[in-house]
Motif scaffolding. Structure first.
Motif, mmCIF file in Angstrom:
data_model
loop_
_atom_site.group_PDB
_atom_site.id
_atom_site.type_symbol
_atom_site.label_atom_id
_atom_site.label_comp_id
_atom_site.label_asym_id
_atom_site.label_seq_id
_atom_site.Cartn_x
_atom_site.Cartn_y
_atom_site.Cartn_z
ATOM 1 N N PRO A 131 0.824 -1.208 -0.045
ATOM 2 C CA PRO A 131 -0.120 -0.281 -0.054
ATOM 3 C C PRO A 131 0.944 1.137 -0.036
ATOM 4 N N THR A 132 0.345 2.301 -0.701
ATOM 5 C CA THR A 132 0.891 3.568 -0.625
ATOM 6 C C THR A 132 0.979 4.343 0.720
ATOM 7 N N SER A 133 1.589 5.249 1.007
ATOM 8 C CA SER A 133 1.309 6.091 2.248
ATOM 9 C C SER A 133 0.024 6.598 2.486
ATOM 10 N N PRO A 134 -0.868 7.060 1.631
ATOM 11 C CA PRO A 134 -2.270 7.621 1.521
ATOM 12 C C PRO A 134 -3.153 6.502 1.789
ATOM 13 N N ALA A 157 6.382 14.081 -1.554
ATOM 14 C CA ALA A 157 7.592 14.160 -2.723
ATOM 15 C C ALA A 157 8.190 12.876 -2.857
ATOM 16 N N VAL A 158 7.787 11.746 -2.032
ATOM 17 C CA VAL A 158 8.708 10.608 -1.717
ATOM 18 C C VAL A 158 7.470 9.573 -1.832
ATOM 19 N N ASP A 159 7.234 8.404 -2.490
ATOM 20 C CA ASP A 159 6.624 7.254 -2.728
ATOM 21 C C ASP A 159 7.201 6.223 -1.671
ATOM 22 N N LEU A 160 6.849 6.141 -0.325
ATOM 23 C CA LEU A 160 7.344 5.656 0.742
ATOM 24 C C LEU A 160 6.361 4.264 0.934
ATOM 25 N N ARG A 161 6.875 3.101 0.895
ATOM 26 C CA ARG A 161 5.738 2.121 1.222
ATOM 27 C C ARG A 161 6.521 0.923 2.505
ATOM 28 N N TYR A 162 5.984 0.736 3.409
ATOM 29 C CA TYR A 162 6.352 -0.031 4.530
ATOM 30 C C TYR A 162 6.126 -1.658 3.947
ATOM 31 N N VAL A 163 7.014 -2.352 4.270
ATOM 32 C CA VAL A 163 6.594 -3.820 3.999
ATOM 33 C C VAL A 163 5.736 -4.316 5.169
ATOM 34 N N ASP A 164 5.905 -3.937 6.334
ATOM 35 C CA ASP A 164 5.089 -4.336 7.571
ATOM 36 C C ASP A 164 4.530 -2.967 8.097
#
Length: 291
Positions: A131-134, A157-164
């Motif tokens: 999932p994306t941050s939003p 400005a960054v697409d940051l996606r947590y694995v867990d």
């Protein structure tokens, strides 16, 4: 390129006000002070402006001395410590209101062939499946709307996606002090200038590196108010070429927390498995007295 990424690039650009003296703008971060990654990135820009273009940065070591005021500019003074045949060393001091708020030493090197080995890339799911941050933040009803808004604004400005699940997503019970995050900037960067990619990697590297400290103790962080903290120091070693507009895996862990401080260490890999960067940071991590 997204407008958010262009705004970030503009923020990290500096005005030269004198020989080896630069001025940068500030803005508020997730917490009401200047984001540490912004100061580190701007200081690296200042150092790089005094170094030949064929010498990319290979390491930096920095200390966060005082909280930055988001309402005031930051002045960066560069000392030309060494200009050798292969290596160039620079020291940068960032000043606000007449006091140093940040100190950075950086070393730059001409390209050389040499011995090669690296730690293997750990297993991680494809970032496209995460999932994306939003999307992730939108599912957290326990977070105040203003907290979610500040998170999204600070990281647009960054697409940051947590694995867990991140610390603030699931907390209350200790978890393994290990976290994986995929990231890339939101847009394609023109050209192959390694300094621009290094600067943006420095910016992003301060976002999540202390998460494993929180995970080890079941804490959600400032977002839920069960700890207070700030970065103390930050070190990066740049091993191999990479692009920050392509997916990078930020594999993070914490080997220790004590004395009101927590240590985070990490490796950043390209999607095809090359070890690009090693990062280490120590930060203040305090439990509020009322808890």
């Amino acid at each position: 390129m997204s407008q958010a990424l262009q705004d970030l690039l503009d923020l990290l650009d500096l005005e030269r006000i004198e020989e080896d003296i630069f001025r940068g703008r500030s803005r508020s971060a997730v917490v009401p002070r200047v984001f540490g990654g912004q100061v580190a990135a701007q200081a690296l820009v200042a150092a790089g402006r005094t170094v030949p273009a064929d010498r990319p940065v290979h390491s930096l070591h920095a200390y966060f001395l005082r909280p930055g005021d988001p309402g005031a500019p930051i002045v960066y003074t560069v000392d030309r410590i060494r200009d050798g045949r292969s290596f160039t060393t620079r020291r940068v001091v960032a000043v606000q209101h007449g006091k140093p708020v940040f100190h950075l030493s950086a070393s730059f090197q001409t390209y050389e062939d040499g011995l090669e080995h690296q730690a293997p890339m750990p297993a991680a799911p494809d970032p496209a499946t995460l999932p994306t941050s939003p999307e992730r933040l939108g599912g957290y009803g326990h977070l105040a709307p203003e907290v979610v808004e500040r998170f999204l604004k600070a990281r647009e400005a960054v697409d940051l996606r947590y694995v867990d699940e991140p610390p603030y997503g699931r907390y209350g019970e200790p978890r393994e002090p290990h976290s994986q995050v995929w990231f890339r900037v939101n847009g394609k960067l023109d050209g192959d200038d390694p300094s621009r990619h290094a600067v943006l990697a420095a910016y992003v590297s301060d976002m999540t590196l202390l998460d494993p400290v929180l995970l080890a103790h079941g804490r959600g962080g400032w977002a839920v108010g069960d700890v207070v903290g700030a970065s103390l120091d930050h070190a990066m070693w740049f091993h191999r070429p990479f692009r920050v507009d392509e997916w990078l895996l930020y594999d993070q862990e914490s080997p220790s927390a004590s004395g009101g401080r927590g240590l985070g260490q990490a490796r950043i890999y390209t999607q095809d498995g090359r070890l690009a960067i090693t990062v280490i940071q120590e930060g203040v991590v305090r439990v509020p007295r009322q808890l």
